[in-house]
Design an enzyme around this catalytic site. Structure first.
Site, short mmCIF file in Angstrom:
data_model
loop_
_atom_site.label_atom_id
_atom_site.label_comp_id
_atom_site.label_asym_id
_atom_site.label_seq_id
_atom_site.Cartn_x
_atom_site.Cartn_y
_atom_site.Cartn_z
N ARG A 1 16.92 53.80 15.55
CA ARG A 1 15.68 54.32 14.97
C ARG A 1 15.90 54.56 13.48
NH1 ARG A 1 14.56 58.53 18.66
NH2 ARG A 1 13.43 56.95 19.82
N ASN B 1 18.90 66.02 18.81
CA ASN B 1 19.61 64.80 19.22
C ASN B 1 21.09 65.10 19.36
OD1 ASN B 1 17.38 62.76 18.78
ND2 ASN B 1 17.50 63.65 16.73
N ASP C 1 23.49 57.91 17.94
CA ASP C 1 22.72 58.65 18.94
C ASP C 1 23.37 58.43 20.30
OD1 ASP C 1 20.57 58.70 21.12
OD2 ASP C 1 19.53 59.65 19.45
N ASP D 1 22.12 59.55 23.25
CA ASP D 1 21.12 59.59 24.32
C ASP D 1 20.60 60.98 24.69
OD1 ASP D 1 21.64 56.73 24.68
OD2 ASP D 1 23.41 57.37 25.79
N ASP E 1 19.14 64.58 24.66
CA ASP E 1 18.28 65.32 23.75
C ASP E 1 17.95 66.66 24.37
OD1 ASP E 1 17.82 63.09 21.83
OD2 ASP E 1 16.79 62.17 23.54
N ASP F 1 17.00 63.06 29.10
CA ASP F 1 17.69 61.77 29.07
C ASP F 1 19.11 61.78 29.62
OD1 ASP F 1 15.35 60.74 27.94
OD2 ASP F 1 16.05 61.17 25.91
N GLU G 1 19.77 58.40 31.12
CA GLU G 1 20.01 57.40 30.07
C GLU G 1 21.44 57.52 29.55
OE1 GLU G 1 18.28 56.11 25.68
OE2 GLU G 1 17.25 57.67 26.83
#
Length: 175
Positions: free
Chosen positions: A23, A87, A103, A105, A107, A120, A123
């Site tokens: 991102r 994050n 990152d 994953d 959060d 997440d 994830e």
């Protein structure tokens, strides 16, 4: 290495563990660069996702990146209070004239009353296997999550009363 000065606009980029871009926040205003933390602000900033989607943030935000911390925080000023999106990721780096981190994953969404939800986790487990996160990274990620939750419980750092509002006032002084 040359760091930006307060009032300068920078780009923030998050990567995934494999080095791919995750991102990009097109521009954020530097409020502080120091030995312990960087603080930046933005409002209605363009965000570009790895899949090509683009969107704009809806409210002003103050982002805090602590030196050596395996998380960063985004305090969003909404009508009914400050919400946080945190994050879990590698400590930030100033590299290639942008603030960047990896990152990982996980959060944490924090509400104005300091209740929170961890997001997440599935994830994280999926990417842990797919991207082969080394065990020392997994430990750092879990330690970062615990450190973040401790700050939330104690209402310290970016979770202190009026922290976001004070930095927002400084952000407005640059606009």
């Amino acid at each position: 290495m040359r760091f930006p000065h307060p009032g300068q606009e920078i780009e923030i980029v998050s990567f995934k563990h494999d080095g791919s871009v995750h991102r990009v926040w097109e521009r954020s205003t530097v409020l502080q660069t120091g030995s312990q933390s960087w603080i930046v602000g933005n409002d209605q900033v363009l965000v570009k996702e790895a899949d090509g989607r683009e969107w704009r943030t809806r409210e002003p935000a103050i982002c805090t990146f602590g030196k050596g911390q395996w998380f960063n925080t985004i305090g969003m000023l909404k009508e009914d209070g400050v919400y946080y999106y945190c994050n879990i990721g590698s400590p930030y780096q100033w590299k290639n004239n942008r603030l960047q981190y990896i990152d990982y994953d996980l959060d944490v969404k924090v509400f104005p009353d300091m209740t929170y939800v961890i997001l997440d986790e599935e994830e994280f487990e999926l990417h842990r296997q797919e991207l082969n996160y080394p065990e020392h990274i997994v430990r750092k990620v879990r330690q970062g999550l615990e450190e973040l939750l401790s700050l939330i419980h104690q209402q310290k750092g970016p979770f202190e009363a009026d922290y976001i509002e004070r930095w927002y006032e400084r952000f407005l002084s640059y606009k």
